[in-house]
Design an enzyme around this catalytic site. Sequence first.
Site, PDB file in Angstrom:
ATOM      1  N   SER A  42       6.078   9.023  13.693  1.00 40.33           N
ATOM      2  CA  SER A  42       7.517   8.815  13.754  1.00 40.33           C
ATOM      3  C   SER A  42       8.146   9.404  15.019  1.00 40.33           C
ATOM      4  O   SER A  42       7.592  10.323  15.624  1.00 40.33           O
ATOM      5  CB  SER A  42       8.138   9.463  12.518  1.00 40.33           C
ATOM      6  OG  SER A  42       9.429   8.976  12.315  1.00 40.33           O
ATOM      7  N   ASP A  53      16.798   7.228   6.243  1.00 44.53           N
ATOM      8  CA  ASP A  53      15.492   7.320   5.593  1.00 44.53           C
ATOM      9  C   ASP A  53      15.595   7.062   4.102  1.00 44.53           C
ATOM     10  O   ASP A  53      14.633   6.628   3.470  1.00 44.53           O
ATOM     11  CB  ASP A  53      14.889   8.720   5.792  1.00 44.53           C
ATOM     12  CG  ASP A  53      14.335   8.908   7.182  1.00 44.53           C
ATOM     13  OD1 ASP A  53      14.055   7.894   7.849  1.00 44.53           O
ATOM     14  OD2 ASP A  53      14.195  10.072   7.617  1.00 44.53           O
ATOM     15  N   GLN A  56      12.558  14.707  12.305  1.00 44.23           N
ATOM     16  CA  GLN A  56      11.383  13.923  12.665  1.00 44.23           C
ATOM     17  C   GLN A  56      10.160  14.813  12.819  1.00 44.23           C
ATOM     18  O   GLN A  56       9.071  14.505  12.364  1.00 44.23           O
ATOM     19  CB  GLN A  56      11.572  13.156  13.992  1.00 44.23           C
ATOM     20  CG  GLN A  56      12.522  12.009  13.881  1.00 44.23           C
ATOM     21  CD  GLN A  56      12.159  11.068  12.764  1.00 44.23           C
ATOM     22  OE1 GLN A  56      11.062  10.533  12.742  1.00 44.23           O
ATOM     23  NE2 GLN A  56      13.066  10.865  11.818  1.00 44.23           N
ATOM     24  N   GLU A 114      11.918   4.496  17.904  1.00 45.03           N
ATOM     25  CA  GLU A 114      12.000   4.031  16.513  1.00 45.03           C
ATOM     26  C   GLU A 114      13.414   4.307  15.965  1.00 45.03           C
ATOM     27  O   GLU A 114      14.058   3.429  15.424  1.00 45.03           O
ATOM     28  CB  GLU A 114      10.954   4.791  15.687  1.00 45.03           C
ATOM     29  CG  GLU A 114      10.890   4.388  14.233  1.00 45.03           C
ATOM     30  CD  GLU A 114       9.996   5.322  13.420  1.00 45.03           C
ATOM     31  OE1 GLU A 114       9.611   6.401  13.933  1.00 45.03           O
ATOM     32  OE2 GLU A 114       9.698   4.980  12.265  1.00 45.03           O
ATOM     33  N   HIS A 115      13.882   5.555  16.128  1.00 45.75           N
ATOM     34  CA  HIS A 115      15.218   5.959  15.695  1.00 45.75           C
ATOM     35  C   HIS A 115      16.019   6.426  16.910  1.00 45.75           C
ATOM     36  O   HIS A 115      15.533   7.259  17.672  1.00 45.75           O
ATOM     37  CB  HIS A 115      15.156   7.141  14.718  1.00 45.75           C
ATOM     38  CG  HIS A 115      14.285   6.915  13.525  1.00 45.75           C
ATOM     39  ND1 HIS A 115      13.013   7.428  13.430  1.00 45.75           N
ATOM     40  CD2 HIS A 115      14.518   6.246  12.369  1.00 45.75           C
ATOM     41  CE1 HIS A 115      12.489   7.080  12.257  1.00 45.75           C
ATOM     42  NE2 HIS A 115      13.374   6.365  11.591  1.00 45.75           N
ATOM     43  N   HIS A 157       7.803  15.606   9.941  1.00 44.55           N
ATOM     44  CA  HIS A 157       6.967  14.562   9.336  1.00 44.55           C
ATOM     45  C   HIS A 157       5.488  14.791   9.600  1.00 44.55           C
ATOM     46  O   HIS A 157       4.645  14.550   8.743  1.00 44.55           O
ATOM     47  CB  HIS A 157       7.327  13.184   9.909  1.00 44.55           C
ATOM     48  CG  HIS A 157       8.352  12.465   9.100  1.00 44.55           C
ATOM     49  ND1 HIS A 157       8.146  12.108   7.814  1.00 44.55           N
ATOM     50  CD2 HIS A 157       9.606  12.027   9.411  1.00 44.55           C
ATOM     51  CE1 HIS A 157       9.225  11.483   7.345  1.00 44.55           C
ATOM     52  NE2 HIS A 157      10.123  11.432   8.291  1.00 44.55           N
ATOM     53  N   GLN A 176     -10.799   0.107   0.234  1.00 42.38           N
ATOM     54  CA  GLN A 176     -11.166  -0.668  -0.957  1.00 42.38           C
ATOM     55  C   GLN A 176      -9.945  -1.311  -1.609  1.00 42.38           C
ATOM     56  O   GLN A 176     -10.023  -2.436  -2.129  1.00 42.38           O
ATOM     57  CB  GLN A 176     -11.955   0.190  -1.956  1.00 42.38           C
ATOM     58  CG  GLN A 176     -11.241   1.422  -2.511  1.00 42.38           C
ATOM     59  CD  GLN A 176     -11.421   2.660  -1.629  1.00 42.38           C
ATOM     60  OE1 GLN A 176     -11.701   2.554  -0.428  1.00 42.38           O
ATOM     61  NE2 GLN A 176     -11.245   3.834  -2.218  1.00 42.38           N
ATOM     62  N   GLU A 201      -1.211 -37.205  27.989  1.00 37.83           N
ATOM     63  CA  GLU A 201      -2.136 -36.137  27.598  1.00 37.83           C
ATOM     64  C   GLU A 201      -3.476 -36.693  27.122  1.00 37.83           C
ATOM     65  O   GLU A 201      -4.340 -35.939  26.675  1.00 37.83           O
ATOM     66  CB  GLU A 201      -1.497 -35.255  26.512  1.00 37.83           C
ATOM     67  CG  GLU A 201      -0.317 -34.439  27.039  1.00 37.83           C
ATOM     68  CD  GLU A 201       0.234 -33.407  26.035  1.00 37.83           C
ATOM     69  OE1 GLU A 201      -0.227 -33.389  24.879  1.00 37.83           O
ATOM     70  OE2 GLU A 201       1.116 -32.633  26.437  1.00 37.83           O
ATOM     71  N   HIS A 233      -2.594 -40.168  18.736  1.00 36.19           N
ATOM     72  CA  HIS A 233      -1.203 -39.719  18.641  1.00 36.19           C
ATOM     73  C   HIS A 233      -0.278 -40.884  19.034  1.00 36.19           C
ATOM     74  O   HIS A 233       0.671 -41.205  18.313  1.00 36.19           O
ATOM     75  CB  HIS A 233      -0.947 -38.546  19.593  1.00 36.19           C
ATOM     76  CG  HIS A 233      -1.477 -37.233  19.117  1.00 36.19           C
ATOM     77  ND1 HIS A 233      -2.816 -36.976  18.984  1.00 36.19           N
ATOM     78  CD2 HIS A 233      -0.839 -36.081  18.757  1.00 36.19           C
ATOM     79  CE1 HIS A 233      -2.977 -35.717  18.558  1.00 36.19           C
ATOM     80  NE2 HIS A 233      -1.791 -35.156  18.416  1.00 36.19           N
ATOM     81  N   ASN A 268      -3.665   5.696   6.084  1.00 31.86           N
ATOM     82  CA  ASN A 268      -4.449   6.443   7.077  1.00 31.86           C
ATOM     83  C   ASN A 268      -5.270   5.489   7.956  1.00 31.86           C
ATOM     84  O   ASN A 268      -5.087   4.267   7.898  1.00 31.86           O
ATOM     85  CB  ASN A 268      -5.336   7.470   6.372  1.00 31.86           C
ATOM     86  CG  ASN A 268      -6.361   6.804   5.449  1.00 31.86           C
ATOM     87  OD1 ASN A 268      -6.637   5.609   5.568  1.00 31.86           O
ATOM     88  ND2 ASN A 268      -6.918   7.580   4.537  1.00 31.86           N
ATOM     89  N   TYR A 313       0.842  -1.188   0.000  1.00 29.85           N
ATOM     90  CA  TYR A 313       0.000   0.000   0.000  1.00 29.85           C
ATOM     91  C   TYR A 313       0.883   1.245   0.000  1.00 29.85           C
ATOM     92  O   TYR A 313       1.744   1.394   0.867  1.00 29.85           O
ATOM     93  CB  TYR A 313      -0.918   0.028   1.222  1.00 29.85           C
ATOM     94  CG  TYR A 313      -1.958   1.121   1.076  1.00 29.85           C
ATOM     95  CD1 TYR A 313      -3.203   0.847   0.550  1.00 29.85           C
ATOM     96  CD2 TYR A 313      -1.656   2.442   1.400  1.00 29.85           C
ATOM     97  CE1 TYR A 313      -4.138   1.850   0.350  1.00 29.85           C
ATOM     98  CE2 TYR A 313      -2.577   3.460   1.200  1.00 29.85           C
ATOM     99  CZ  TYR A 313      -3.813   3.159   0.676  1.00 29.85           C
ATOM    100  OH  TYR A 313      -4.732   4.150   0.464  1.00 29.85           O
TER     101      TYR A 313
END
Lengths: 434, 434
Positions: free
Chosen positions: A237, A361, A259, A327-328, A262, A191, A415, A420, A214, A130
């Site tokens: 981020s 990046d 950052q 994250e960074h 963003h 969709q 068991e 088995h 989103n 995506y």
Amino acid sequence: MPLKLNAADAGFEAAFRELLASKREDSLDVNETVAAILKDVRTRGDAALVDYTERFDRLTLTAETLRVSADEIMAAEAKCVSEDLAALSVAADRIRDYHRRQVPEDLDYTDADGVRLGHRWTPVSAAGLYVPGGLASYPSSVLMNAIPAAVAGSERVVMVVPTPDGVINPLVLAAAKLAGVTEIYRIGGAQAVAALAYGTETIAPVDKIVGPGNAYVAAAKKQVFGRVGIDMIAGPSEILVIADAGNEPRWIAADLLSQAEHDTAAQSILITDDADFAVAVERAVEVHLQSLERTGIASESWRDHGAIILVPDMKVAARLSDRVAPEHLELAVEDPDALAAQVRHAGAIFLGRHTPEAIGDYIAGPNHVLPTARSARFSSGLSVLDFLKRSSLISCNPDSLGAIGPAAVTLAQSEGLGAHALSIALRLEKSEMT
Amino acid sequence: MPLKLNAADAGFEAAFRELLASKREDSLDVNETVAAILKDVRTRGDAALVDYTERFDRLTLTAETLRVSADEIMAAEAKCVSEDLAALSVAADRIRDYHRRQVPEDLDYTDADGVRLGHRWTPVSAAGLYVPGGLASYPSSVLMNAIPAAVAGSERVVMVVPTPDGVINPLVLAAAKLAGVTEIYRIGGAQAVAALAYGTETIAPVDKIVGPGNAYVAAAKKQVFGRVGIDMIAGPSEILVIADAGNEPRWIAADLLSQAEHDTAAQSILITDDADFAVAVERAVEVHLQSLERTGIASESWRDHGAIILVPDMKVAARLSDRVAPEHLELAVEDPDALAAQVRHAGAIFLGRHTPEAIGDYIAGPNHVLPTARSARFSSGLSVLDFLKRSSLISCNPDSLGAIGPAAVTLAQSEGLGAHALSIALRLEKSEMT
């Protein structure tokens, strides 16, 4: 003004906990809307895609024009600035080289009991990617999401990207070609996720869907999870910079802002052991903000979510960083390896004064899709492994089954799983006979 | 009677698609109930755990007795049959040995541009393991879920297990000790998942939760996902056996029943190229069913979800198997390696006539937590990797930043991210000066 904390203060622990717990995004509840879209695409296929694209992207398509043609991709490439294309190509090569080194090895051995064991890695057949449209349509993200799938060996690397009013960034199409994308469809939103998961007359379904989006896209990915695999749901981020007084304040200020620019929900945190340096960085941020293109976004993020934390020494910095699990993580200190050894939870670590986060990046090679919102405690950045899966292998012969079978029969019986036990015991009888 | 299909028949494709699409489980919608329990435990902590345990397990606890003590574990061990303990110990050793071979290597190299790149694996600090209570409380599952975490190096391996009416299988506690579990709490259901994710006064939160459970546990894991990591949501068990006429029909029949006896929703499929063999296996199933302990469950599963598919040759068998993407795949044929090479999607592959699937459930070494419901197309069995995460490493010096920085600046500018470009450009100026 960013939050300012001093680890030596009495109220620090409470304030730091509050920083950790702070929510930077409201999660929109779009589950019902998304469920209806998924169902509609599943039922009506292409026709539903055409309807939603008309409604949301103001673009009239047919089953025949859902797919971006090879001619269109070539035309897009021709429209790109050649310097941009060259840079994209360098990036693609470097990202490919790094990700090739992630390909894991198969395992095949025979143990002391004569049991042959192992595992085998195979690629996901069809990967779906995506790519957001409009402003957030980044060619670098196309490279970062598609190259690992191509390196893993997925035969189909299918990209979906909405083109509001028919507009698409030509560099996004050029990046798709460089990255090894095999099909591109000009659809977006829930969709598009539905089309990837269930398939339509025109679009064959995929096995795994990755890439940012989103709230609708995120909710759709969660809802189709199980039918297909998905990557993590990315949050806003974050960067945490640990820097000593030996740094150029303007450099560190730019790193924090890279950052912040963003997203107003992004977070930039500086941890330093020098109070004067902290002041100098804060001033440099203000200076940079006066001339940045995205100064509105960056200012809001820095004001609402930024933080500067003063610590008595770098050991404390490492401990606090692990609680953030950023994250960074930039380690802008004299001996970054020594500090890195004290850190455990971070998506990516940038070592030394000459490694700004932005280099990762775009061009360094490692993936820029990284765990956010403290999830580096338990997850990793996107990699080739996300497009591979492992089958374990077991092989016994009469002797090795004779060696390990009796213990398995005992456990199966304990068991209460008689079939088995039977499936092993029947073969043991036979091997006793031979 | 199981479904019988012949790949040569005209209606085969439609019938096979129906088999693939068949839903074997009704998903109970317990999301609201679970959300309320999660919230309650998050708010009231131990007190909520005590209340729910009283209500659902008819067991009165206090904050002090939530945890199973070391004395209780020793006492449980003393109650176990020594043959069972010995078998469990063999299993634990073999599982540990296999999983140690999964530990991935770190990466650290300097490329042609002088950029140092790599990645580093580190363990999840605290792993949570859900173990079902009552009938489904299997010591083998304790080993399979806990050993990978212990091998990964997680400091805390925390087990929760409901003990309805205070009763627990002593072998489950013995298995926990063998597997390296560090804490055990006698709680279950959504409340136990909440305690692991959010923590209470007595239970420190974990970073990742694994292990099977009922609909409430599955819904709770989904809801806490993001705050903590989770493993896959397991569906009912499945086996697909590809067998030629060279097999003992009774063996193959027992293998099919070893899945069927798990659960009425389990699925066993036989694919063979020999019609007489198919008939012989079906008869052998009927004979076995007359004497099995769990004949009721196994009969229902075999009748409702079992299938026997006749194919013209084994190439077709491999193709059909990949469309099923079975959790367990047995290749009971003369040359199993050659057939395995034609197969791509399977959780675990059992090679040859002497490797019944049940050997992998208990003792072979590979994990028995495997992808179900066709998810082997995109996911793998539980492994050490599930308890490790990767940090990427990037390090530039002035020269290497000079080599790769300009392309990154170009890309950042093309994406309109000025602070990204600035953070690199500032450092490039400096290196031009020196």
